[in-house]
Design a protein around this motif. Structure first.
Motif, PDB file in Angstrom:
ATOM      1  N   ALA A   1       0.850  -1.199   0.000  1.00  0.00           N
ATOM      2  CA  ALA A   1       0.000   0.000   0.000  1.00  0.00           C
ATOM      3  C   ALA A   1       0.882   1.245   0.000  1.00  0.00           C
ATOM      4  O   ALA A   1       0.617   2.225  -0.691  1.00  0.00           O
ATOM      5  N   LEU A   2       1.961   1.159   0.790  1.00  0.00           N
ATOM      6  CA  LEU A   2       2.898   2.288   0.805  1.00  0.00           C
ATOM      7  C   LEU A   2       3.512   2.468  -0.589  1.00  0.00           C
ATOM      8  O   LEU A   2       3.693   3.590  -1.065  1.00  0.00           O
ATOM      9  N   GLU A   3       3.817   1.355  -1.246  1.00  0.00           N
ATOM     10  CA  GLU A   3       4.368   1.457  -2.615  1.00  0.00           C
ATOM     11  C   GLU A   3       3.383   2.165  -3.547  1.00  0.00           C
ATOM     12  O   GLU A   3       3.793   2.926  -4.421  1.00  0.00           O
ATOM     13  N   ASN A   4       2.099   1.912  -3.358  1.00  0.00           N
ATOM     14  CA  ASN A   4       1.103   2.613  -4.193  1.00  0.00           C
ATOM     15  C   ASN A   4       1.234   4.123  -4.029  1.00  0.00           C
ATOM     16  O   ASN A   4       1.188   4.884  -4.994  1.00  0.00           O
ATOM     17  N   ALA A   5       1.392   4.537  -2.754  1.00  0.00           N
ATOM     18  CA  ALA A   5       1.503   5.978  -2.494  1.00  0.00           C
ATOM     19  C   ALA A   5       2.790   6.526  -3.105  1.00  0.00           C
ATOM     20  O   ALA A   5       2.805   7.629  -3.676  1.00  0.00           O
ATOM     21  N   ILE A   6       3.865   5.750  -3.016  1.00  0.00           N
ATOM     22  CA  ILE A   6       5.147   6.212  -3.581  1.00  0.00           C
ATOM     23  C   ILE A   6       5.031   6.342  -5.105  1.00  0.00           C
ATOM     24  O   ILE A   6       5.509   7.314  -5.703  1.00  0.00           O
ATOM     25  N   MET A   7       4.366   5.369  -5.738  1.00  0.00           N
ATOM     26  CA  MET A   7       4.178   5.455  -7.199  1.00  0.00           C
ATOM     27  C   MET A   7       3.457   6.747  -7.555  1.00  0.00           C
ATOM     28  O   MET A   7       3.841   7.453  -8.489  1.00  0.00           O
ATOM     29  N   THR A   8       2.391   7.048  -6.810  1.00  0.00           N
ATOM     30  CA  THR A   8       1.638   8.272  -7.113  1.00  0.00           C
ATOM     31  C   THR A   8       2.513   9.497  -6.916  1.00  0.00           C
ATOM     32  O   THR A   8       2.504  10.423  -7.736  1.00  0.00           O
ATOM     33  N   PHE A   9       3.306   9.485  -5.843  1.00  0.00           N
ATOM     34  CA  PHE A   9       4.214  10.607  -5.590  1.00  0.00           C
ATOM     35  C   PHE A   9       5.182  10.786  -6.765  1.00  0.00           C
ATOM     36  O   PHE A   9       5.376  11.903  -7.269  1.00  0.00           O
ATOM     37  N   ASN A  10       5.786   9.689  -7.222  1.00  0.00           N
ATOM     38  CA  ASN A  10       6.741   9.780  -8.340  1.00  0.00           C
ATOM     39  C   ASN A  10       6.070  10.334  -9.591  1.00  0.00           C
ATOM     40  O   ASN A  10       6.629  11.180 -10.290  1.00  0.00           O
ATOM     41  N   VAL A  11       4.867   9.858  -9.857  1.00  0.00           N
ATOM     42  CA  VAL A  11       4.152  10.318 -11.060  1.00  0.00           C
ATOM     43  C   VAL A  11       3.785  11.797 -10.917  1.00  0.00           C
ATOM     44  O   VAL A  11       3.871  12.574 -11.875  1.00  0.00           O
ATOM     45  N   LEU A  12       3.411  12.186  -9.709  1.00  0.00           N
ATOM     46  CA  LEU A  12       3.073  13.599  -9.480  1.00  0.00           C
ATOM     47  C   LEU A  12       4.285  14.507  -9.676  1.00  0.00           C
ATOM     48  O   LEU A  12       4.186  15.585 -10.262  1.00  0.00           O
ATOM     49  N   GLU A  13       5.454  14.069  -9.187  1.00  0.00           N
ATOM     50  CA  GLU A  13       6.658  14.882  -9.361  1.00  0.00           C
ATOM     51  C   GLU A  13       6.993  15.033 -10.842  1.00  0.00           C
ATOM     52  O   GLU A  13       7.398  16.101 -11.293  1.00  0.00           O
ATOM     53  N   TYR A  14       6.810  13.951 -11.575  1.00  0.00           N
ATOM     54  CA  TYR A  14       7.045  13.994 -13.036  1.00  0.00           C
ATOM     55  C   TYR A  14       6.068  14.982 -13.693  1.00  0.00           C
ATOM     56  O   TYR A  14       6.473  15.851 -14.471  1.00  0.00           O
ATOM     57  N   ALA A  15       4.780  14.876 -13.313  1.00  0.00           N
ATOM     58  CA  ALA A  15       3.768  15.769 -13.903  1.00  0.00           C
ATOM     59  C   ALA A  15       4.045  17.225 -13.506  1.00  0.00           C
ATOM     60  O   ALA A  15       3.905  18.144 -14.327  1.00  0.00           O
ATOM     61  N   ARG A  16       4.469  17.425 -12.275  1.00  0.00           N
ATOM     62  CA  ARG A  16       4.763  18.784 -11.803  1.00  0.00           C
ATOM     63  C   ARG A  16       5.932  19.383 -12.588  1.00  0.00           C
ATOM     64  O   ARG A  16       5.887  20.538 -13.016  1.00  0.00           O
ATOM     65  N   GLY A  17       6.976  18.579 -12.795  1.00  0.00           N
ATOM     66  CA  GLY A  17       8.163  19.071 -13.493  1.00  0.00           C
ATOM     67  C   GLY A  17       7.846  19.578 -14.888  1.00  0.00           C
ATOM     68  O   GLY A  17       8.457  20.529 -15.366  1.00  0.00           O
ATOM     69  N   LEU A  18       6.885  18.935 -15.542  1.00  0.00           N
ATOM     70  CA  LEU A  18       6.584  19.285 -16.938  1.00  0.00           C
ATOM     71  C   LEU A  18       5.239  19.995 -17.089  1.00  0.00           C
ATOM     72  O   LEU A  18       4.824  20.279 -18.214  1.00  0.00           O
TER      73      LEU A  18
END
Ligand SMILES: NC(=O)c1ccc[n+]([C@@H]2O[C@H](COP(=O)([O-])OP(=O)(O)OC[C@H]3O[C@@H](n4cnc5c(N)ncnc54)[C@H](O)[C@@H]3O)[C@@H](O)[C@H]2O)c1
Length: 344
Positions: free
Chosen positions: A89-106
């Motif tokens: 479940a924690l990995e799910n949250a980390i995946m979302t965080f990583n995707v959000l950082e990518y979306a934020r950067g661009l």
């Protein structure tokens, strides 16, 4: 449009990728496993749950192709597995965080796949509208992982101007959901067992009422959301995507048995910990915002699903063997059963 889909080798990702291609768009998948059903769109193989430093242009130092929007579907999506193994479940949250950082950067808009599990199993309403979510009722680690992901998304919208749509799905069924040994889902499991004239168990018995959603209806809602978000017609909304009707799991099982022409041998059992046992979605918001209409009731969706199942099974007779739950994470991750003696 060019659309990046995480979790593109999964049930919804595969159906969505093919739909977006049919609509004339370019699709780039990211998943940690190859797509078992199609190679019509490319898949970048990557574990999205790593702790990666910020990197503009991709995740974990990997340069992604240029895209116009992101659909984030990658997750460990099994409620019971996450009750047993909450670190996922924690990995799910980390995946979302990583995707959000990518979306934020661009500055990319993001569509996210949440779930009816965020409402909990509290039987407060006949139908659940989006604002009924009260995060004090967190039913399971899976539900916590989606609530966390939603909360991150809302915070990114406020702090960094992220444009998003959050969709809450419910029991999506149809084609590309038959990799039982990886993703044990109840309707494909019943198709498998009933086709083999085996008994089935219904956890939650006659009381279990769910909102079953045919995958084409779900994917049509996501596609409409992607286009509306990219064109800035709709943004920053949380939307139920389901059929909008309750059916007992018993009825679903009987429909499957009817299509397979078998007399079902059903055992009733108490529901499992962490499960939602009653849910019917209010889908008014999806109708109003996206002009979306679910068109496949269970009576039509089950025959179509069983027809697809039969076609697939005829082409893959090796899958016609007793279902045993995977004994190891390796089996679970890769969706296969190791030969006897190969170790756990
Ligand atoms: N199918 C449903 O009924 C349903 C209901 C509610 C919500 N959802 C959500 O919708 C999304 C898609 O669901 P689905 O049914 O297609 O599930 P699925 O399991 O078929 O697909 C999820 C995909 O994510 C990938 N993935 C998992 N961990 C990963 C990682 N660390 N790195 C990269 N890829 C990883 C998996 O390999 C898989 O291909 C999920 O987020 C799920 O929680 C699904």
């Amino acid at each position: 449009m060019r659309i990046l889909v995480t979790g593109s080798s999964g049930q919804i990702g595969t159906n969505l990728g093919l739909r977006l291609l049919r609509d004339g768009h370019e699709v780039y998948g990211v998943d940690k496993r190859l797509n078992p059903w199609t190679d019509d769109f490319p898949t970048l193989l990557q574990d999205l749950a790593g702790h990666y430093p910020a990197f503009v242009g991709g995740i974990g130092g990997v340069e992604y192709p240029q895209v116009d929007a992101v659909v984030h579907l990658a997750a460990h999506a099994k409620v019971h597995q996450l009750v047993r193994e909450p670190h996922r479940a924690l990995e799910n949250a980390i995946m979302t965080f990583n995707v959000l950082e990518y979306a934020r950067g661009l500055g990319l808009p993001l569509v996210f796949s949440s779930t009816r599990e965020v409402y909990g199993d509290v039987h407060r309403f006949e139908e659940y509208a989006e604002e009924a979510a009260n995060f004090a009722y967190t039913e399971s680690p899976y539900s916590a992982s989606k609530i966390t992901s939603e909360a991150f998304i809302y915070s990114y919208a406020r702090c960094y101007g992220l444009g998003y749509l959050v969709f809450r799905f419910s029991n999506v069924y149809g084609r590309f959901d038959n990799d039982l040994w990886r993703m044990e889902r109840v309707l494909p499991l019943f198709m498998h067992q009933l086709s083999r004239r085996e008994p089935i168990t219904i956890f939650g018995g006659n009381e279990k009422v769910l909102d079953f959603t045919f995958v084409d209806d779900c994917v049509d809602g996501i596609a409409r959301g992607v286009y509306a978000l990219a064109e800035r017609r709709v943004a920053n909304k949380t939307i139920n995507l389901a059929y909008g009707q309750g059916n007992t799991l018993v009825r679903a099982a009987e429909l499957i048995a009817g299509e397979l022409d078998v007399d079902p041998n059903i055992t009733m059992a108490p529901s499992l910990v962490g499960e939602v046992t009653h849910y019917v979605a209010d889908v008014t918001k999806a109708r109003e915002l996206l002009g979306w209409e679910p068109v496949t009731p269970l009576e039509d969706g089950i025959p179509r699903s069983v027809a697809w199942f039969k076609e697939w099974r005829a082409a893959h007779p090796e899958e016609d063997r007793p279902f045993e739950r995977p004994r190891s994470n390796v089996e679970l991750e890769h969706g296969y059963k190791q030969p006897a003696g190969a170790g756990a």
